[in-house]
Motif scaffolding. Structure first.
Motif, PDB file in Angstrom:
ATOM      1  N   ALA A   1      11.859   7.284   4.453  1.00 10.75           N
ATOM      2  CA  ALA A   1      10.580   6.587   4.268  1.00 10.75           C
ATOM      3  C   ALA A   1      10.791   5.245   3.568  1.00 10.75           C
ATOM      4  O   ALA A   1      10.165   4.236   3.928  1.00 10.75           O
TER       5      ALA A   1
ATOM      6  N   THR B   1       8.904  12.933   6.804  1.00  9.76           N
ATOM      7  CA  THR B   1      10.000  11.996   6.585  1.00  9.76           C
ATOM      8  C   THR B   1      10.611  12.221   5.202  1.00  9.76           C
ATOM      9  O   THR B   1       9.889  12.450   4.231  1.00  9.76           O
TER      10      THR B   1
ATOM     11  N   ARG C   1       0.165   4.210  -0.069  1.00  7.63           N
ATOM     12  CA  ARG C   1      -0.340   5.334   0.722  1.00  7.63           C
ATOM     13  C   ARG C   1       0.432   5.467   2.034  1.00  7.63           C
ATOM     14  O   ARG C   1       0.458   6.554   2.635  1.00  7.63           O
ATOM     15  N   LEU C   2       1.073   4.376   2.452  1.00  7.80           N
ATOM     16  CA  LEU C   2       1.909   4.454   3.653  1.00  7.80           C
ATOM     17  C   LEU C   2       3.090   5.395   3.425  1.00  7.80           C
ATOM     18  O   LEU C   2       3.496   6.120   4.339  1.00  7.80           O
TER      19      LEU C   2
ATOM     20  N   ASP D   1       0.855  -1.181   0.000  1.00  7.17           N
ATOM     21  CA  ASP D   1       0.000   0.000   0.000  1.00  7.17           C
ATOM     22  C   ASP D   1       0.896   1.237   0.000  1.00  7.17           C
ATOM     23  O   ASP D   1       1.480   1.605   1.022  1.00  7.17           O
TER      24      ASP D   1
ATOM     25  N   GLU E   1       3.039   7.964   1.362  1.00  4.15           N
ATOM     26  CA  GLU E   1       2.469   9.312   1.355  1.00  4.15           C
ATOM     27  C   GLU E   1       2.240   9.805   2.777  1.00  4.15           C
ATOM     28  O   GLU E   1       2.494  10.972   3.092  1.00  4.15           O
ATOM     29  N   ALA E   2       1.784   8.912   3.651  1.00  2.43           N
ATOM     30  CA  ALA E   2       1.591   9.301   5.051  1.00  2.43           C
ATOM     31  C   ALA E   2       2.930   9.645   5.697  1.00  2.43           C
ATOM     32  O   ALA E   2       3.023  10.595   6.491  1.00  2.43           O
ATOM     33  N   ALA E   3       3.978   8.900   5.359  1.00  4.33           N
ATOM     34  CA  ALA E   3       5.304   9.194   5.907  1.00  4.33           C
ATOM     35  C   ALA E   3       5.803  10.549   5.420  1.00  4.33           C
ATOM     36  O   ALA E   3       6.397  11.325   6.186  1.00  4.33           O
ATOM     37  N   TYR E   4       5.555  10.859   4.128  1.00  2.00           N
ATOM     38  CA  TYR E   4       5.964  12.167   3.615  1.00  2.00           C
ATOM     39  C   TYR E   4       5.207  13.291   4.321  1.00  2.00           C
ATOM     40  O   TYR E   4       5.775  14.349   4.633  1.00  2.00           O
ATOM     41  N   ASP E   5       3.912  13.070   4.571  1.00  2.00           N
ATOM     42  CA  ASP E   5       3.109  14.089   5.256  1.00  2.00           C
ATOM     43  C   ASP E   5       3.612  14.349   6.661  1.00  2.00           C
ATOM     44  O   ASP E   5       3.452  15.457   7.201  1.00  2.00           O
ATOM     45  N   LEU E   6       4.234  13.334   7.283  1.00  2.00           N
ATOM     46  CA  LEU E   6       4.765  13.500   8.634  1.00  2.00           C
ATOM     47  C   LEU E   6       6.180  14.081   8.631  1.00  2.00           C
ATOM     48  O   LEU E   6       6.811  14.185   9.688  1.00  2.00           O
TER      49      LEU E   6
END
Length: 305
Positions: free
Chosen positions: A216, A211, A201-202, A199, A204-209
């Motif tokens: 990432a 990383t 999207r994991l 997935d 993308e979530a790391a980039y949003d945080l």
């Protein structure tokens, strides 16, 4: 056991086919190797001589076939034989080949997994295309590429980088190049099968945080692709240990691996028992650590109550 708990005929068939395959094409030949490895041929040419004494009914096993692997002879030091050197050399080259395949194959697999679904079949076809050509022809092609008058040397001399051919064939480099090329698809395919299910999207979530892309990748992508890495590593490492054709055609005289030693013992020296003992030890060196690894990883994966 109740009737309802018994597996259905269909399940028994599906489970029985791979088990039958392993029994016939792995266990039976392995038992034949073990049998021959204890035979005392003497001056005979029959490697299937009986290993029991018909008079006493006792087994007469020749353990020297195994003992000679680990010592040079009378007064010889342990673990300093040609066979041990060949085992260690084979393991070293197999590890180097697996690492090179991982370093080259991971970006390939990642790129294919991230490509458009309509393009993936064509990319996978390009990975599997070498399998359509004979294994021996592909290795011979590398002889033509790496030879003193081969493609690479001709190109180097044409552009003026060297005035005479560079020795590339019959070296450690040529052997590793050949083994990496041949076994690279065995690393790419399991990695792709693992990465394509990831997935993304994991990430993308790391980039949003906050990383970084590399962090990432290291903390998200690599752990999630661990199963593919292990599968690809084993698929490359195991056949590389016993490789015979590539070291014979591309390696030098100092690159004698255990596959060539087994060949020489069996067909040059006609010593089938020692060749079988060498093969049994080689299988043990591969299967035992692999079984222990899967046992402990399986226990770690089991839910704890």
């Amino acid at each position: 056991m109740s009737t309802n708990s018994l597996p259905s005929p269909g399940r028994r068939f599906v489970i029985g086919v791979p088990f039958s395959w392993l029994l016939i094409f792995f266990l039976l030949p392995f038992l034949i190797l073990v049998y021959i490895s204890f035979v005392d041929m003497g001056n005979d040419i029959n490697p299937f001589k009986p290993i029991w004494d018909s008079g006493t009914g006792l087994l007469k096993l020749k353990y020297e076939n195994y003992w000679s692997i680990f010592r040079t002879g009378e007064g010889g030091a342990l673990f300093q034989t040609l066979y041990i050197e060949a085992y260690l050399r084979s393991i070293w080259y197999a590890l180097c080949t697996a690492v090179l395949c991982l370093l080259i194959g991971y970006p390939f697999a990642y790129f294919i997994a991230r490509a458009e679904p309509s393009v993936r079949p064509a990319l996978l076809m390009m990975v599997m295309l070498p399998f359509w050509t004979s294994f021996l022809l592909r290795v011979y092609a590398w002889k033509g590429i790496l030879a003193d008058q081969g493609v690479i040397n001709q190109l180097l001399m044409a552009v003026g980088l060297t005035s005479e051919p560079v020795q590339m064939l019959y070296t450690n480099v040529s052997m590793l190049v050949g083994m990496t090329y041949v076994y690279l698809p065995f690393m790419i395919l399991p990695l792709y099968a693992n990465l394509v299910k990831m997935d993304f999207r994991l990430l993308e979530a790391a980039y949003d945080l906050g990383t970084s892309p590399f962090k990432a990748f290291w903390l998200v992508t690599v752990p999630l692709s661990k199963a593919g890495i292990v599968a690809g590593f084993m698929l490359v490492f195991i056949p590389s240990v016993g490789e015979f054709v590539i070291p014979s055609l591309l390696g030098g005289p100092e690159n004698i691996m255990i596959g060539r030693v087994v060949w020489d013992e069996m067909f040059t020296s006609n010593n089938w028992p020692r060749a079988s003992a060498l093969a049994v030890v080689m299988i043990g060196l591969i299967v035992v650590p692999l079984a222990l690894y899967y046992r402990y990883t399986g226990e770690a994966a089991e839910p704890k109550h």
